[in-house]
Design a protein around this motif. Structure first.
Motif, PDB file in Angstrom:
ATOM      1  N   VAL A 160      44.539  41.103  31.914  1.00 30.21           N
ATOM      2  CA  VAL A 160      43.605  40.612  32.927  1.00 30.21           C
ATOM      3  C   VAL A 160      44.266  40.552  34.300  1.00 30.21           C
ATOM      4  CG1 VAL A 160      42.128  38.687  33.645  1.00 30.21           C
ATOM      5  CG2 VAL A 160      42.302  39.294  31.218  1.00 30.21           C
ATOM      6  N   GLU A 161      45.404  39.887  34.369  1.00 35.10           N
ATOM      7  CA  GLU A 161      46.079  39.718  35.654  1.00 35.10           C
ATOM      8  C   GLU A 161      46.502  41.062  36.235  1.00 35.10           C
ATOM      9  OE1 GLU A 161      46.673  38.107  32.844  1.00 35.10           O
ATOM     10  OE2 GLU A 161      47.015  35.975  33.209  1.00 35.10           O
ATOM     11  N   HIS A 216      53.425  36.089  38.499  1.00 39.75           N
ATOM     12  CA  HIS A 216      52.495  35.023  38.875  1.00 39.75           C
ATOM     13  C   HIS A 216      52.295  34.085  37.685  1.00 39.75           C
ATOM     14  CE1 HIS A 216      51.725  37.135  42.571  1.00 39.75           C
ATOM     15  NE2 HIS A 216      51.584  38.234  41.858  1.00 39.75           N
ATOM     16  N   ARG A 217      53.152  33.083  37.625  1.00 35.78           N
ATOM     17  CA  ARG A 217      53.172  32.144  36.504  1.00 35.78           C
ATOM     18  C   ARG A 217      52.030  31.142  36.633  1.00 35.78           C
ATOM     19  NH1 ARG A 217      55.742  35.407  33.654  1.00 35.78           N
ATOM     20  NH2 ARG A 217      55.197  33.917  32.054  1.00 35.78           N
ATOM     21  N   LYS A 218      51.556  30.642  35.534  1.00 36.62           N
ATOM     22  CA  LYS A 218      50.462  29.668  35.528  1.00 36.62           C
ATOM     23  C   LYS A 218      50.962  28.238  35.567  1.00 36.62           C
ATOM     24  CE  LYS A 218      47.355  32.880  33.429  1.00 36.62           C
ATOM     25  NZ  LYS A 218      47.491  33.811  32.378  1.00 36.62           N
ATOM     26  N   VAL A 266      43.395  42.915  37.604  1.00 40.33           N
ATOM     27  CA  VAL A 266      42.957  42.320  38.872  1.00 40.33           C
ATOM     28  C   VAL A 266      43.887  42.741  40.012  1.00 40.33           C
ATOM     29  CG1 VAL A 266      42.740  40.125  40.121  1.00 40.33           C
ATOM     30  CG2 VAL A 266      41.706  40.393  37.851  1.00 40.33           C
ATOM     31  N   ALA A 267      45.194  42.660  39.779  1.00 39.14           N
ATOM     32  CA  ALA A 267      46.154  43.045  40.812  1.00 39.14           C
ATOM     33  C   ALA A 267      46.023  44.532  41.145  1.00 39.14           C
ATOM     34  CB  ALA A 267      47.576  42.725  40.362  1.00 39.14           C
ATOM     35  N   ALA A 280      52.192  41.362  38.239  1.00 38.15           N
ATOM     36  CA  ALA A 280      51.383  40.247  37.730  1.00 38.15           C
ATOM     37  C   ALA A 280      52.192  39.339  36.807  1.00 38.15           C
ATOM     38  CB  ALA A 280      50.145  40.772  37.013  1.00 38.15           C
ATOM     39  N   TYR A 281      53.264  39.855  36.211  1.00 38.29           N
ATOM     40  CA  TYR A 281      54.133  39.008  35.390  1.00 38.29           C
ATOM     41  C   TYR A 281      54.799  37.913  36.214  1.00 38.29           C
ATOM     42  CZ  TYR A 281      54.048  41.519  30.939  1.00 38.29           C
ATOM     43  OH  TYR A 281      53.671  42.050  29.733  1.00 38.29           O
TER      44      TYR A 281
END
Length: 128
Positions: free
Chosen positions: A95-96, A124-126, A99-100, A121-122
């Motif tokens: 998903v991430e 961008h931690r939650k 989107v990116a 995208a890896y």
């Protein structure tokens, strides 16, 4: 513009990811689903992926994002069979990464930049 193909074992999952990615690509990014098998069940299909690649490719290249297992293997087979290259597989969260990639593709960036955006995208931690 670089096209994007989302490969998943589930048609519903692929279509959902594509819906979000297209929205983040502000209607400019070309994002196509390739989910499930030919009968609509769970699985992967080289034919569906090749059809999605053809639909997404306008000559600037295509980025593939895959969920797991045989989706990754199917993506690699499609890349190996492609004449002339121009297709890359991103090592990215589905998903991430989609989107990116769609956000970057919408800017008119080249395949290398769209690929890098997906793989970033890896980072961008939650949680932190």
């Amino acid at each position: 513009m670089v096209g994007i193909v989302v490969i998943s074992h589930s048609r519903t999952l692929a279509e959902g990811v594509v819906e979000v990615a297209r929205a983040m690509g502000v209607g400019k990014a070309v994002v196509e689903p390739a989910g499930g098998d030919l009968e609509g069940g769970l699985g992967t299909s080289v034919d569906l992926v090749e059809g999605a690649v053809d639909a997404a490719d306008d000559g600037d290249g295509v980025l593939l994002l895959a969920d797991l297992g045989s989706s990754v293997l199917t993506a690699k087979m499609v890349i190996e069979d492609a004449a002339g290259g121009g297709i890359l597989l991103a090592d990215a969260p589905l998903v991430e990464g989609a989107v990116a990639a769609a956000s970057m593709a919408a800017t008119g960036a080249d395949l290398a930049a769209v690929h890098a955006a997906a793989e970033s995208a890896y980072d961008h931690r939650k949680t932190r």
